[in-house]
Write an enzyme that holds these catalytic residues in place. Structure first.
Site, PDB file in Angstrom:
ATOM      1  N   ASP A  63      -4.049   4.192 -18.172  1.00  0.00           N
ATOM      2  CA  ASP A  63      -3.170   3.437 -17.276  1.00  0.00           C
ATOM      3  C   ASP A  63      -1.744   3.984 -17.454  1.00  0.00           C
ATOM      4  O   ASP A  63      -1.479   4.843 -18.309  1.00  0.00           O
ATOM      5  CB  ASP A  63      -3.271   1.922 -17.520  1.00  0.00           C
ATOM      6  CG  ASP A  63      -2.912   1.144 -16.246  1.00  0.00           C
ATOM      7  OD1 ASP A  63      -2.175   1.688 -15.401  1.00  0.00           O
ATOM      8  OD2 ASP A  63      -3.351  -0.005 -16.090  1.00  0.00           O
TER       9      ASP A  63
HETATM   10  C1  BGC Z   1      -1.904  -0.758 -13.051  1.00  0.00           C
HETATM   11  C2  BGC Z   1      -3.118  -0.080 -12.487  1.00  0.00           C
HETATM   12  C3  BGC Z   1      -2.716   0.860 -11.386  1.00  0.00           C
HETATM   13  C4  BGC Z   1      -1.694   1.835 -11.895  1.00  0.00           C
HETATM   14  C5  BGC Z   1      -1.261   2.838 -10.851  1.00  0.00           C
HETATM   15  C6  BGC Z   1      -0.795   0.221 -13.376  1.00  0.00           C
HETATM   16  O1  BGC Z   1       0.371  -0.455 -13.694  1.00  0.00           O
HETATM   17  O2  BGC Z   1      -2.268  -1.469 -14.212  1.00  0.00           O
HETATM   18  O3  BGC Z   1      -4.019  -1.048 -12.035  1.00  0.00           O
HETATM   19  O4  BGC Z   1      -3.848   1.516 -10.881  1.00  0.00           O
HETATM   20  O5  BGC Z   1      -0.560   1.109 -12.318  1.00  0.00           O
HETATM   21  O6  BGC Z   1      -0.461   2.271  -9.899  1.00  0.00           O
END
Ligand code: BGC
Length: 860
Positions: A402
């Protein structure tokens, strides 16, 4: 390098019919309403850019200012080449985004290729890919493992910065980008597929000529339809999709999101979201398929199939990314990214099944979860990301971190001494293949250095690069790196709008209906109140146009007509404009003319009040109290008591906010969840009985804050007395259940039994009825039995007066549970088999579960 439009993808009429009929009309007027001052706008934000920048490790909701997006601004390591002119040197733009000027003219309908029954899934690496890996330099390999966010290649005039692209792709050989420029200081608020694709195509041009000359894979959070692509249908949130109790809707949303994402030149969606939402305070409750492992698994499977189809051959599909692995949905205090206390056997029992189902459906990629489980950060966990994900579940796709999660080990969680230790741990202890870095060269520099010094083996790097390149090949990027122009014509078609609305129609859940308060009659004089009836943006919540949803300043105008509101829906259903007063703002901080509201309510036959939540995503949605704002509660109470008229409350909310006195003060209550950009008409149709509600709660609706983490599957010795139970919901008709029977009095391994029940629609309306089969073990040696576990469900359509027999299957294997030695086995006992127990408590039978408790069905 362009390719011919695929033959099976036939476009029917190029007419504008769809838009005019289904969307423009509705949303066009919502935009007018927003600017006419009828819904006095709450505090506006100083800058039209509503999405805070996510710094690595940032958990603070206070950090709301967008950082300047110069490509090198947050670099902590290498500096840009000397010849580069920093974009910030020539910044003139005030970063106020403008509407994308592209006029959409979608086809009314189109056909698509249904996937073959054989699941296409990641598997062994092809020989040509292995050869390709061998031909890459270390720098090129590490580049493939690097993902950079689009803000790094957006100039300060809001347009693509070619120099920055060349910097990342040429110098650092970056293999992946993510995100929408609409979230990252791009010039447009909501990028059309055409404008989005101009950018992704330009990046591919560079990527195929510079650096390692390998096309990039672009990841986008198309979590509810392609929510970042202008005019694409923003589907009901995952929580609403789950409430339909029909996985076909998860499939449809996935398939449509896939083609709209492809139309924009992206190939990979960060979805489905498969966390089990336990703590209802959690701001991400709405993104998931609810609290139940079985319901979630069914939705997960269909969703991945919808996104991916035959993704190795069908260029209208994308790679799915099951996320967030694992146990993200039970933060101990409800705040996003907080620690979760989950024993390993509970993890396997409740949190793993939805991911298992996604893997069975072929999920090409996975994303690990922020934060820690039982104190160990997932990012550095050999157990979660190697033993569990790869060895036990056999996941063969590629895994991305993430956002900024490797560096967050140092800056946030304090689980690594320095970035070097964090990178080394993430690569050598886990199966991380790609780092969502997302803003600097640290990952490249450190990884290259770690390999050169022998702390990470190049073989380990090769393994990840092979997985990534295989996915690129499977997605057709080596032959079709550019966006498909033909697909752009289908974005926002009437066919898709209908699909979004049908999902909403079947998700909306009637929780109370005293004295036949609903459905309304068109002859009744109805007063409409409250902030969520006159807003498109509140219908969709977060991940809607922008990460945090449209800002108050942008308002509903940002949809440029591609959305509706409840009020426009009412007008469509009744033929006349609704009598509407805002009464209170979304946060309950401002009350509008309550004397006038009471006076108007006295004149009405009934009052509809739309309450709920403003848009939010992730930690920006953290709350301290689960209750709705006091002014919302007071509005219902004052109107009900002072006017004496029946009040019907409509909830538009991402999580089940506590209702307190609203429950008694309302004659009827509807939970609409977040029904999406076209959710207004379905709500209106339900209010007026054009659609009979058939949604059921995919979570336990708490009555008190102490119940925030209650679930249908909690240990049965803890009293389960929420406001409404998981699976609860009503329709306008009366469905009687009778003749429940089981095909055998005993339940044994290898001998499934059939549970039959007769349903009769004895009311006046046709109705769809979700039929759910639950079990409850009367005791379980050593392990507290679950209150109830959902084992099977189906949704049955019953015409008024019709009777049907419904059969569901129960297996002894379903009754196996994970014990603390991480063995899945069965403890024999009498088992209560119940069908929809909370609405039909007498529909149950008891069977004897017979099994050898020493027999292990599965182990870890
Ligand atoms: C979120 C994810 C997301 C990623 C990309 C993160 O902050 O937890 O769910 O896919 O950002 O935007």
């Amino acid at each position: 390098m362009k390719y011919a439009p695929l033959l099976y993808f036939t476009l029917s009429s190029l007419a504008t019919v769809a838009k005019a009929q289904e969307s423009n009309m509705a949303a066009g007027s919502s935009a007018t309403v927003a600017s006419s001052g009828t819904n006095a706008s709450p505090a506006t934000q100083p800058n039209s850019n509503p999405y805070p920048t996510r710094a690595p490790g940032s958990t603070s909701a206070a950090q709301t200012t967008a950082a300047p997006s110069t490509p090198y601004s947050s670099s902590t390591a290498a500096q840009p080449p000397a010849s580069t002119t920093l974009p910030s040197d020539k910044c003139t733009w005030d970063q106020k985004q403008i509407p994308d000027p592209v006029k959409l003219n979608p086809v009314a309908s189109y056909s698509y290729q249904p996937e073959s029954p054989n699941v296409q899934a990641p598997g062994a690496i092809d020989k040509d890919i292995l050869k390709m890996v061998r031909g890459l330099t270390l720098e090129e390999k590490v580049g493939q493992m690097t993902q950079i966010q689009v803000g790094q290649i957006i100039d300060c005039n809001g347009k693509l910065n070619k120099t920055a692209v060349e910097y990342w792709v040429g110098k650092w050989k970056v293999g992946s980008f993510l995100e929408s420029p609409g979230n990252r200081n791009g010039i447009y608020q909501w990028y059309s597929a055409e404008k989005f694709a101009e950018m992704t195509d330009a990046v591919q041009e560079v990527a195929t000529k510079m650096g390692s000359k390998i096309p990039v894979i672009w990841g986008l959070d198309s979590v509810r339809g392609a929510n970042y692509v202008k005019g694409a249908v923003i589907f009901p949130a995952g929580i609403a999709t789950a409430a339909t109790f029909d996985p076909q809707f998860a499939y449809d949303a996935g398939r449509i999101a896939a083609k709209d994402t492809r139309a924009a030149g992206a190939h990979w969606v960060f979805a489905p979201v498969l966390d089990i939402g336990v703590n209802k305070l959690w701001a991400r409750t709405y993104e998931n398929f609810g609290e139940d492992p079985y319901l979630s698994s069914q939705m997960a499977y269909s969703s991945v199939r919808g996104f991916q189809g035959d993704y190795k051959t069908d260029r209208t599909r994308v790679a799915a990314c099951m996320k967030h692995f694992i146990a993200y949905g039970n933060p101990f205090d409800g705040s996003d990214r907080a620690n979760r206390h989950v024993a390993d056997h509970e993890l396997l029992e409740y949190y793993v099944p939805s991911f298992k189902a996604a893997i069975e459906a072929g999920s090409a990629t996975a994303m690990e979860a922020y934060g820690a489980v039982s104190g160990e950060t997932v990012m550095l966990s050999n157990f979660y990301l190697q033993t569990l994900l790869r060895e036990h579940l056999g996941f063969k796709g590629f895994m991305v971190t993430d956002w900024g999660e490797i560096l967050s080990q140092v800056t946030n969680y304090k689980t690594a001494r320095d970035p070097e230790q964090a990178v080394e741990g993430a690569i050598s202890r886990t199966s991380t293949d790609m780092s969502m870095v997302a803003d600097d060269e640290s990952f490249n520099n450190i990884t290259i250095a770690l390999v050169k010094s022998g702390r990470i083996s190049e073989r380990r790097i090769d393994q990840s690069v092979a997985r990534i390149l295989q996915a690129k090949k499977d997605l057709g990027l080596f032959t079709h790196p550019f966006a498909d122009k033909e697909l752009q014509k289908t974005v926002g078609s009437a066919q898709d709008i209908k699909s979004g609305r049908d999902t909403a129609r079947e998700s909306i859940t009637l929780l109370k209906n005293a004295n036949g308060a609903l459905p309304l009659k068109t002859s009744e004089n109805v007063l409409f109140l409250g902030p969520t009836l006159n807003s498109s943006r509140y219908l969709s919540g977060g991940w809607n146009v922008h990460w945090q949803g449209p800002s108050e300043e942008e308002g509903d105008a940002v949809y440029q007509g591609f959305a509706d509101t409840v009020l426009t829906g009412i007008k469509q259903v009744t033929g006349s404009p609704a009598k509407y007063m805002p009464a209170v703002d979304i946060d309950g901080t401002t009350k509008y003319d309550w004397d006038g509201v009471i006076a108007a309510a006295k004149q009405a036959d009934k009052v509809i009040i739309g309450l709920g939540e403003h848009t939010y995503a992730e930690n920006f949605g953290n709350i301290e109290e689960l209750a709705l704002p006091q002014a919302h509660i007071d509005l219902v109470s004052n109107v009900a008591k002072q006017s004496g008229k029946p009040v019907i409350t409509v909830l538009v909310q991402g999580r089940p906010r506590l209702l307190s006195s609203i429950v008694n003060d309302s004659s009827a209550i509807i939970n609409a969840y977040l029904p999406g950009s076209y959710g207004g008409l379905p709500i209106a149709e339900i209010l007026y009985g054009k659609v009979n509600p058939s949604g059921r709660l995919p979570y336990t609706y708490p009555a008190h804050s102490s119940q925030a983490s209650h679930t249908i599957w909690q240990a049965s010795y803890v009293p389960y007395v929420p406001q409404w139970q998981f699976g609860y919901g009503l329709g306008y008709s009366t469905i009687t259940y009778s003749n429940v029977s089981v095909s055998s009095p005993t339940l044994k391994i290898g001998s499934p039994l059939t549970v039959s029940v007769t349903l009769t629609n004895s009311g006046a309306y046709d109705q769809k009825e979700p039929v759910m089969l639950f079990t409850h073990q009367t005791y379980r040696f050593g392990y507290a039995p679950d209150n109830y576990r959902l084992r099977a469900f189906t949704k049955v359509a019953l015409k008024a007066g019709e009777t049907k027999q419904v059969k569901l299957t129960l297996k002894a294997e379903d009754m196996a549970f994970w014990d603390r030695n991480l063995r899945r086995r069965i403890e024999p006992s009498p088992v209560v088999v119940a069908v929809n127990p909370y609405t039909h408590p007498d529909i149950q039978a008891t069977v004897q579960l017979e099994a050898d408790p020493q027999h292990v069905l599965e182990r870890l």
